[in-house]
Design a protein around this motif. Structure first.
Motif, PDB file in Angstrom:
ATOM      1  N   ASP A  65       0.963  -1.740   0.071  1.00 18.14           N
ATOM      2  CA  ASP A  65       0.041  -0.223  -0.238  1.00 18.14           C
ATOM      3  C   ASP A  65       0.763   1.020  -0.074  1.00 18.14           C
ATOM      4  OD1 ASP A  65      -2.505  -1.117  -0.120  1.00 18.14           O
ATOM      5  OD2 ASP A  65      -2.460  -1.515   2.063  1.00 18.14           O
ATOM      6  N   ARG A  66       1.861   0.978   0.408  1.00 16.99           N
ATOM      7  CA  ARG A  66       2.942   2.276   0.273  1.00 16.99           C
ATOM      8  C   ARG A  66       2.992   3.092  -1.848  1.00 16.99           C
ATOM      9  NH1 ARG A  66       8.153   2.169   3.164  1.00 16.99           N
ATOM     10  NH2 ARG A  66       8.648   4.555   2.633  1.00 16.99           N
ATOM     11  N   GLN A  67       2.587   4.613  -1.832  1.00 16.81           N
ATOM     12  CA  GLN A  67       2.495   4.880  -2.147  1.00 16.81           C
ATOM     13  C   GLN A  67       3.856   5.741  -3.273  1.00 16.81           C
ATOM     14  OE1 GLN A  67      -0.728   6.544  -3.157  1.00 16.81           O
ATOM     15  NE2 GLN A  67      -1.477   4.847  -2.220  1.00 16.81           N
ATOM     16  N   LEU A  68       3.995   5.207  -4.423  1.00 21.84           N
ATOM     17  CA  LEU A  68       5.110   5.956  -5.429  1.00 21.84           C
ATOM     18  C   LEU A  68       4.205   6.518  -6.209  1.00 21.84           C
ATOM     19  CD1 LEU A  68       8.075   5.121  -5.792  1.00 21.84           C
ATOM     20  CD2 LEU A  68       6.977   3.598  -7.260  1.00 21.84           C
ATOM     21  N   GLU A 110       4.936  13.029 -17.994  1.00 28.52           N
ATOM     22  CA  GLU A 110       3.819  11.774 -17.373  1.00 28.52           C
ATOM     23  C   GLU A 110       4.068  11.503 -15.409  1.00 28.52           C
ATOM     24  OE1 GLU A 110       1.496   7.615 -18.086  1.00 28.52           O
ATOM     25  OE2 GLU A 110       3.333   8.000 -18.563  1.00 28.52           O
ATOM     26  N   VAL A 111       3.045  11.936 -14.701  1.00 30.00           N
ATOM     27  CA  VAL A 111       3.132  12.027 -13.806  1.00 30.00           C
ATOM     28  C   VAL A 111       1.796  10.534 -12.658  1.00 30.00           C
ATOM     29  CG1 VAL A 111       3.823  12.542 -11.442  1.00 30.00           C
ATOM     30  CG2 VAL A 111       4.331  13.913 -13.229  1.00 30.00           C
ATOM     31  N   ALA A 112       2.553   9.659 -11.917  1.00 30.72           N
ATOM     32  CA  ALA A 112       1.602   9.223 -11.756  1.00 30.72           C
ATOM     33  C   ALA A 112       1.803   9.248 -10.112  1.00 30.72           C
ATOM     34  CB  ALA A 112       0.862   7.428 -12.444  1.00 30.72           C
ATOM     35  N   THR A 113       0.850   9.023  -9.418  1.00 29.77           N
ATOM     36  CA  THR A 113       0.929   8.043  -8.027  1.00 29.77           C
ATOM     37  C   THR A 113      -0.105   6.914  -7.377  1.00 29.77           C
ATOM     38  OG1 THR A 113       1.099  10.791  -7.382  1.00 29.77           O
ATOM     39  CG2 THR A 113       0.319   9.017  -5.925  1.00 29.77           C
ATOM     40  N   ILE A 114       0.555   6.075  -7.817  1.00 24.17           N
ATOM     41  CA  ILE A 114      -0.132   4.385  -7.178  1.00 24.17           C
ATOM     42  C   ILE A 114       0.522   3.504  -6.288  1.00 24.17           C
ATOM     43  CG2 ILE A 114      -0.659   4.573  -9.688  1.00 24.17           C
ATOM     44  CD1 ILE A 114       2.260   3.076 -10.060  1.00 24.17           C
ATOM     45  N   ARG A 115      -0.101   2.388  -6.228  1.00 24.54           N
ATOM     46  CA  ARG A 115       0.587   1.981  -4.644  1.00 24.54           C
ATOM     47  C   ARG A 115       1.050   1.340  -5.160  1.00 24.54           C
ATOM     48  NH1 ARG A 115      -3.411  -1.725  -4.394  1.00 24.54           N
ATOM     49  NH2 ARG A 115      -2.656  -2.747  -2.141  1.00 24.54           N
ATOM     50  N   LEU A 116       2.397   0.451  -4.545  1.00 23.91           N
ATOM     51  CA  LEU A 116       3.560  -0.419  -5.028  1.00 23.91           C
ATOM     52  C   LEU A 116       2.421  -1.217  -5.932  1.00 23.91           C
ATOM     53  CD1 LEU A 116       6.557   0.126  -2.189  1.00 23.91           C
ATOM     54  CD2 LEU A 116       6.406   1.137  -4.828  1.00 23.91           C
ATOM     55  N   ALA A 117       2.045  -1.972  -5.633  1.00 20.20           N
ATOM     56  CA  ALA A 117       1.400  -3.095  -4.825  1.00 20.20           C
ATOM     57  C   ALA A 117       0.690  -3.266  -6.954  1.00 20.20           C
ATOM     58  CB  ALA A 117       0.288  -3.394  -4.652  1.00 20.20           C
ATOM     59  N   GLU A 118       0.561  -1.854  -7.458  1.00 21.85           N
ATOM     60  CA  GLU A 118      -0.361  -1.887  -8.869  1.00 21.85           C
ATOM     61  C   GLU A 118       0.489  -1.134  -9.444  1.00 21.85           C
ATOM     62  OE1 GLU A 118      -4.268   0.285  -6.715  1.00 21.85           O
ATOM     63  OE2 GLU A 118      -2.622   1.264  -7.189  1.00 21.85           O
ATOM     64  N   VAL A 119       2.509  -0.756  -9.142  1.00 25.29           N
ATOM     65  CA  VAL A 119       3.300  -0.244 -10.430  1.00 25.29           C
ATOM     66  C   VAL A 119       3.690  -1.345 -11.669  1.00 25.29           C
ATOM     67  CG1 VAL A 119       5.649  -0.031 -10.083  1.00 25.29           C
ATOM     68  CG2 VAL A 119       4.751   1.195  -8.552  1.00 25.29           C
TER      69      VAL A 119
END
Length: 311
Positions: free
Chosen positions: A209-212, A224-233
């Motif tokens: 769940d850590r945000q990146l 392009e700038v995206a903030t996502i959960r590490l699980a979704e990378v």
């Protein structure tokens, strides 16, 4: 009522500001450390433009890259090479020229010199020789990524800049494990050909769940700038082949605070004994998986501790 001419007003405004910049103090025998655009050539400041055209020479990390910027802005100042492999020699040359009363500018390929690029040795030797150093602030990939990430705030503005990740797998994982424990957002640089491996290591070492924030091609056409959960990378990268291309700044958001203090640098003695026994027989990944189940501790501190025990 007479209508104003927007173009005419803009030209008059530019001329006024250019004149004001030209009339500022530009001391001789001085090193001007100049931030340059990280992609969009229009981001060069008027003050940087005046410094680059006024100086007697520009010390550049890559003279070919810098020439593109200078040509775009109509600057004919001579260039001299000042890169990682000749920085000592370049510093001596610059000090000698400053002693003759010249103005020298220092630039990197993009952004701020002497931060994550060559130039710090030159700055130190110039200052040690008694000459003035004037920084001209401007574009920064670190600050641009933080601005777009929302990872900091006026109440909690702290962050850490870690630079480029190590290239070798084991060194990279140990390095990441250390930075993951910092209580502030961490800004990282990574190259396209190592991006997938670095993101996979992050996803494995940190909580899912850590945000990146992934900032790609900042200030350029395909930004392009995206903030996502590490699980979704991994899924995010797979959605578009172009997402693994370009120049990258990664902002690892601060982890959510936990109630327990056991996630610090050390573990409780009984937990250390258990983890040592597991590591003697198992891989780090399996030892951490079993250790989580046995102790109830979160993954990050166990993984960080386990990596520090490996030679």
């Amino acid at each position: 009522m007479t209508e104003t001419n927007p173009v005419g007003d803009a030209e008059a405004t530019w001329k006024r500001h250019i004149q004001q910049v030209a009339e500022q103090q530009w001391p001789a025998a001085c090193l001007y450390v100049v931030a340059t655009p990280i992609g969009n050539l229009a981001d060069l400041s008027l003050r940087a433009w005046e410094a680059l055209r006024r100086c007697d020479a520009i010390a550049a990390e890559d003279t070919r890259t810098s020439r593109t910027l200078l040509d775009a802005w109509g600057i004919a100042t001579p260039l001299l090479a000042a890169h990682r492999h000749n920085e000592q020699q370049a510093a001596e040359t610059i000090v000698a020229r400053l002693a003759q009363g010249e103005r020298i500018a220092l630039v990197s390929d993009a952004g701020a010199p002497a931060v994550s690029d060559p130039g710090a040795r030159i700055v130190r030797q110039v200052r040690a020789a008694g000459f003035r150093v004037v920084p001209l602030p401007g574009p920064s990939a670190v600050i641009a990524a933080l601005m777009a990430s929302g990872a900091t705030s006026d109440e909690d503005p702290g962050f850490a800049f870690a630079g480029f990740l190590p290239s070798k797998t084991q060194a990279r994982r140990k390095w990441l494990a250390r930075w993951l424990n910092w209580p502030v957002p961490v800004v990282l640089f990574e190259t396209p050909h190592r991006l997938r491996a670095a993101l996979a290591d992050l996803a494995e070492l940190a909580s899912p769940d850590r945000q990146l924030t992934i900032a790609r091609e900042l200030s350029k056409r395909f930004e392009e700038v995206a903030t996502i959960r590490l699980a979704e990378v991994a899924d995010w990268l797979a959605q578009d082949a172009h997402r693994s291309q370009g120049e990258f700044v990664l902002v690892l958001h601060a982890d959510a605070p936990r109630a327990s203090d056991d996630e610090g640098e050390g573990l409780a003695p009984e937990h250390e004994r258990l983890m040592r026994a597991l590591l003697a027989e198992l891989s780090v990944r399996d030892a951490v998986r079993i250790g989580m189940a046995a102790t109830g501790l979160p993954r990050d501190p166990l993984y960080a501790w386990a990596l520090r025990q490996k030679p």
